[in-house]
Each structure stands twice: as structure tokens, then as C-alpha cells.
Write a protein that holds these residues in place. Structure first.
Motif, short mmCIF file in Angstrom:
data_model
loop_
_atom_site.label_atom_id
_atom_site.label_comp_id
_atom_site.label_asym_id
_atom_site.label_seq_id
_atom_site.Cartn_x
_atom_site.Cartn_y
_atom_site.Cartn_z
N ARG A 163 -3.98 -146.38 47.67
CA ARG A 163 -4.09 -145.01 48.21
C ARG A 163 -3.01 -144.18 47.56
O ARG A 163 -2.00 -144.71 47.07
N ILE A 186 -9.95 -152.41 44.95
CA ILE A 186 -10.67 -151.19 45.26
C ILE A 186 -9.70 -150.01 45.11
O ILE A 186 -8.70 -149.93 45.79
N GLU A 187 -10.02 -149.14 44.15
CA GLU A 187 -9.11 -148.03 43.84
C GLU A 187 -9.32 -146.86 44.79
O GLU A 187 -10.44 -146.45 45.05
N GLY A 188 -8.27 -146.30 45.24
CA GLY A 188 -8.11 -145.01 45.88
C GLY A 188 -9.19 -144.53 46.81
O GLY A 188 -10.36 -144.57 46.51
N GLN A 189 -8.77 -144.02 47.96
CA GLN A 189 -9.70 -143.36 48.91
C GLN A 189 -9.42 -141.88 48.90
O GLN A 189 -8.26 -141.52 48.71
N LEU A 202 0.79 -153.31 59.01
CA LEU A 202 2.24 -153.14 59.08
C LEU A 202 2.72 -152.98 60.52
O LEU A 202 3.89 -152.68 60.77
N LEU A 207 2.84 -154.74 50.26
CA LEU A 207 2.65 -153.31 50.06
C LEU A 207 3.53 -152.92 48.88
O LEU A 207 4.74 -153.23 48.89
N ASP A 239 -10.55 -158.93 44.77
CA ASP A 239 -11.32 -157.68 44.82
C ASP A 239 -10.31 -156.54 44.82
O ASP A 239 -9.40 -156.50 45.67
N GLN A 278 -7.83 -159.43 48.59
CA GLN A 278 -8.35 -158.07 48.44
C GLN A 278 -7.17 -157.12 48.28
O GLN A 278 -6.12 -157.32 48.90
N ALA A 279 -7.32 -156.13 47.42
CA ALA A 279 -6.26 -155.12 47.26
C ALA A 279 -6.91 -153.75 47.22
O ALA A 279 -7.99 -153.58 46.66
N SER A 280 -6.26 -152.79 47.84
CA SER A 280 -6.78 -151.42 47.76
C SER A 280 -5.59 -150.47 47.58
O SER A 280 -4.46 -150.82 47.93
N MET A 337 -2.10 -151.89 48.88
CA MET A 337 -2.08 -152.80 50.04
C MET A 337 -2.77 -154.09 49.58
O MET A 337 -3.96 -154.06 49.24
N ARG A 353 -15.09 -158.91 56.66
CA ARG A 353 -14.71 -160.31 56.82
C ARG A 353 -13.71 -160.42 57.96
O ARG A 353 -12.73 -159.65 57.99
N GLN A 363 -14.79 -153.82 53.03
CA GLN A 363 -14.99 -153.19 51.71
C GLN A 363 -16.30 -152.40 51.79
O GLN A 363 -17.29 -152.92 52.30
N ARG A 401 -16.18 -142.36 47.56
CA ARG A 401 -15.58 -143.39 46.71
C ARG A 401 -15.56 -144.72 47.46
O ARG A 401 -15.74 -144.77 48.69
N ALA A 402 -15.28 -145.77 46.73
CA ALA A 402 -15.19 -147.10 47.36
C ALA A 402 -14.02 -147.08 48.35
O ALA A 402 -13.07 -146.33 48.21
N GLN A 403 -14.15 -147.87 49.40
CA GLN A 403 -13.08 -147.96 50.42
C GLN A 403 -12.81 -149.43 50.69
O GLN A 403 -13.71 -150.27 50.60
N ALA A 404 -11.56 -149.71 51.06
CA ALA A 404 -11.23 -151.08 51.47
C ALA A 404 -9.97 -151.02 52.32
O ALA A 404 -9.19 -150.07 52.22
#
Lengths: 184, 159
Positions: free
Chosen positions: A79, A181-184, B52, A59, A179, A75-77, A68, B152, B19, B27-30
Motif C-alpha cells: 500500500r 499483490i501490488e497497491g490498493q 498489527l 511489515l 503471491d 502472501q504479500a501486498s 505487508m 484462506r 485476495q 485494482r487487485a486487493q489482498a
């Protein structure tokens, strides 16, 4: 005592690197899970957690966003910083002042630990209660009871006060094929 | 409270990553979560924790109802599909195909619904299902205003 030491921690400790052991117990205490990791921060609002397996999560709070990063999933996203603070109270300790998000009061002494109770001002913060223990001006323990009554205790060891933290450790750089993925 | 959960031996645990591609509406979510799943569609329970360690949701279902606790209090649902949407919300992600998941985790289609076998898995209920060793990959094309989804599941030996 605790509050004074917490204020010293916020004023005198501008950066730190510390190892932690986190024990998460179910509300009835019957089930426990333990994880180790490392927490680093640089005031005013950058921090990094490296959680060992099975979480194996990274993080990174780069001052604007919180990333994250999941190496297992590659995978990274991200917030916005304020969206994540409630789920990572320790990150608040890296922030400018806890007083904005929490009501703070002394909560006694046990051995060489001075405790502070922190009650979230935002009721839906996903946290029921938070207690912070300091040893002198250093972070020693954290106890969180989350929205489902699950108890999480973080014990910190090897506190390196004002440690030199390489800037790139507090910046997110995607791994090949990751992968993002930007911002929610 | 729902009837006592089944013996923990019949269960799965691991990490669930999702994802969702961007759509006109969102917007995209993951994200990801650690999970423990036990039982089957008739009776069982699921625990979702954030990476966490904070608890995201705990749900149990059985002869006396479908219950969810996600920190906003305990709520009851009419059936598992509604619960699946609430679990997705707790994750801040898509609804989980919970009813079919028990069979899919075993690498087999659900008997009650038609399916189409493929070179590396099968298709059922609009999902492409691929199980390789300890990984289950579920993909669903964009539909109903929601972007394409990829779930996944990385299994670890049940606790």
C-alpha cells in the motif's frame, strides 16, 4: 521534558533496532493478547516490523510503499506509505517529523520516563489517542487507543541507537511461490 | 446492545487472508486479519484485528439485532448478509460469507442450500469450499464486476 526528548530522538537517532512486547487489551480490559517482535528504522522513512507468532507478520516500509508480508499465507501486498501510517503509528516515529500528523504536548514524567501526548490531526486516523514515552533520547513505550477503544501498549527493550541496518532488510524481496499483490 | 454472546467455547480463531483479482472497476486487493468467531448464524459475534493488533471491527448479532462497531461508531444492520459486506469493508477486502461460514468451518455444506460435492470439497452459493486440516480455502470466480476471490482461513485453537 518529553517534547525536548522527542525532538532529540528525532534529531540524534537516525536509525535504530529495538525489541518490543505489545499487549493489546479489549476496551473493558478483560481480554489481553501479547506479542513480541522487532522494530528497525532508518530515517527519513524506512522501517521494518517483524511480529512473532501468532501474528507472524512482516511489515516493510521501503520509503515509497509499505509491504505487508504474511509467511503463514505466503502472501504479500503493498500500500502507499501514507495510507498505512495511521495503522502503524510507530512507523511515524521513523518518519521525518511527527509534528505534521500529530499535535504534540508534554504529558508528565513517571520514573525515568518522560511522556508526550500525540493527538492525530486527521480525525479518521483510526486512533483515539497516542502517548509516547522516552528514556533520555530513546523510545521506551507507546500507548495507543484505537478507534474501537482497544488499548495497545508497546514496551521497547534493548534499544540500539544508530544501529547499522542492512539496506536489504528495508527492501521487499518476494519468497518463492509467494503471491504478491501490488497497491490498493 | 445485542443479547450477551454465547459461551466462548463454541468458537473459532485464527488468521484470515484474502485476495481479490483485479477487475475492470478495481485494482487487485489482498490483506489479512486475525479473527475470533463465536456462536452461529442466529446468535454470535466476530472480532477482526489487523495483523498489527489494532481493532478493525467487532460485530454481534442475536435476538435484538445485528450490530457492528468498526471505529466509525456502532451501526445496526437488517441481517447478516449486510453485515458481511460491512466486515469486508472494514478489512478493505471482499464481503465475508458469514452465514454459511459456520457450517463450512466444520467442513460441511449448509443444509438449507443445494450443494455439489467435488473431489476435494464441495461447491455452494457460488463458492468452492475446501477444508484441509486447519485450513479452510474458499474461492469464488469473478462475477458482478468483481474479480475472482480467494479467502484462506488458518485456524488456531480457540482462545
Amino acid at each position: 521534558a518529553g517534547l525536548d526528548q522527542l525532538l532529540r530522538f528525532q534529531r540524534e537517532i537516525q536509525s535504530a533496532r529495538v525489541q518490543f512486547t505489545q499487549t493489546v487489551s479489549s476496551p473493558d480490559g478483560k481480554k489481553q493478547r501479547q506479542t513480541r517482535g522487532q522494530f528497525e528504522f532508518q530515517r527519513p522513512n524506512r522501517f521494518r516490523f517483524d511480529y512473532a507468532a501468532p501474528q507472524s507478520q512482516i511489515l516493510i516500509g521501503d520509503g515509497k510503499k509499505v509491504w505487508m508480508i504474511d509467511p503463514d499465507l505466503n502472501q504479500a501486498s503493498s500500500r502507499a506509505l501514507d495510507q498505512v501510517f495511521s495503522s502503524t503509528p510507530v512507523a511515524l516515529l521513523a518518519g521525518a517529523s511527527l509534528g505534521e500528523a500529530f499535535e504534540l504536548k508534554d504529558d508528565g514524567q513517571s520514573g525515568d520516563l518522560a511522556w508526550v501526548a500525540a493527538r492525530p490531526k486527521q480525525t479518521d486516523a483510526g486512533i483515539q489517542s497516542l502517548r509516547i514515552a522516552l528514556r533520555g533520547r530513546e523510545l521506551a513505550q507507546l500507548e495507543i487507543v484505537d478507534g474501537l477503544g482497544q488499548r495497545s501498549r508497546m514496551v521497547f527493550q534493548g534499544f540500539e541507537a544508530n544501529a547499522k541496518i542492512e539496506p536489504e532488510r528495508l527492501r521487499f524481496a518476494p519468497q518463492p511461490g509467494m503471491d504478491v499483490i501490488e497497491g490498493q | 446492545c445485542a443479547s450477551p454472546p454465547p459461551a466462548p467455547s463454541s468458537g473459532w480463531a485464527g488468521k484470515l487472508g484474502y485476495q481479490v483479482e483485479a477487475s475492470a472497476e478495481r485494482r487487485a486487493q489482498a490483506g489479512s486479519a486475525l479473527f475470533e468467531l463465536q456462536g452461529g448464524p442466529e446468535r454470535g459475534q466476530i472480532q477482526l484485528n489487523s495483523p498489527l493488533g489494532t481493532a478493525l471491527a467487532h460485530a454481534a448479532w442475536g435476538t435484538d439485532g445485528v450490530w457492528l462497531d468498526d471505529g466509525q461508531g456502532r451501526r445496526r444492520f437488517a441481517h447478516l448478509d449486510e453485515l458481511a459486506q460491512a466486515l469486508g469493508d472494514a478489512l478493505q477486502g471482499p464481503a465475508l460469507p458469514l452465514t454459511a461460514l459456520f457450517d463450512w468451518l466444520e467442513g460441511r455444506p449448509q443444509a438449507e442450500h443445494p450443494h455439489q460435492a467435488g473431489p476435494d470439497g464441495f461447491e455452494q452459493l457460488g463458492w468452492k469450499v475446501q477444508r484441509q486440516e486447519q485450513t479452510l480455502t474458499l474461492s469464488r470466480p469473478a462475477q458482478g464486476g468483481q474479480g475472482a476471490i480467494r479467502l484462506r482461513i488458518l485456524l488456531t485453537p480457540a482462545p
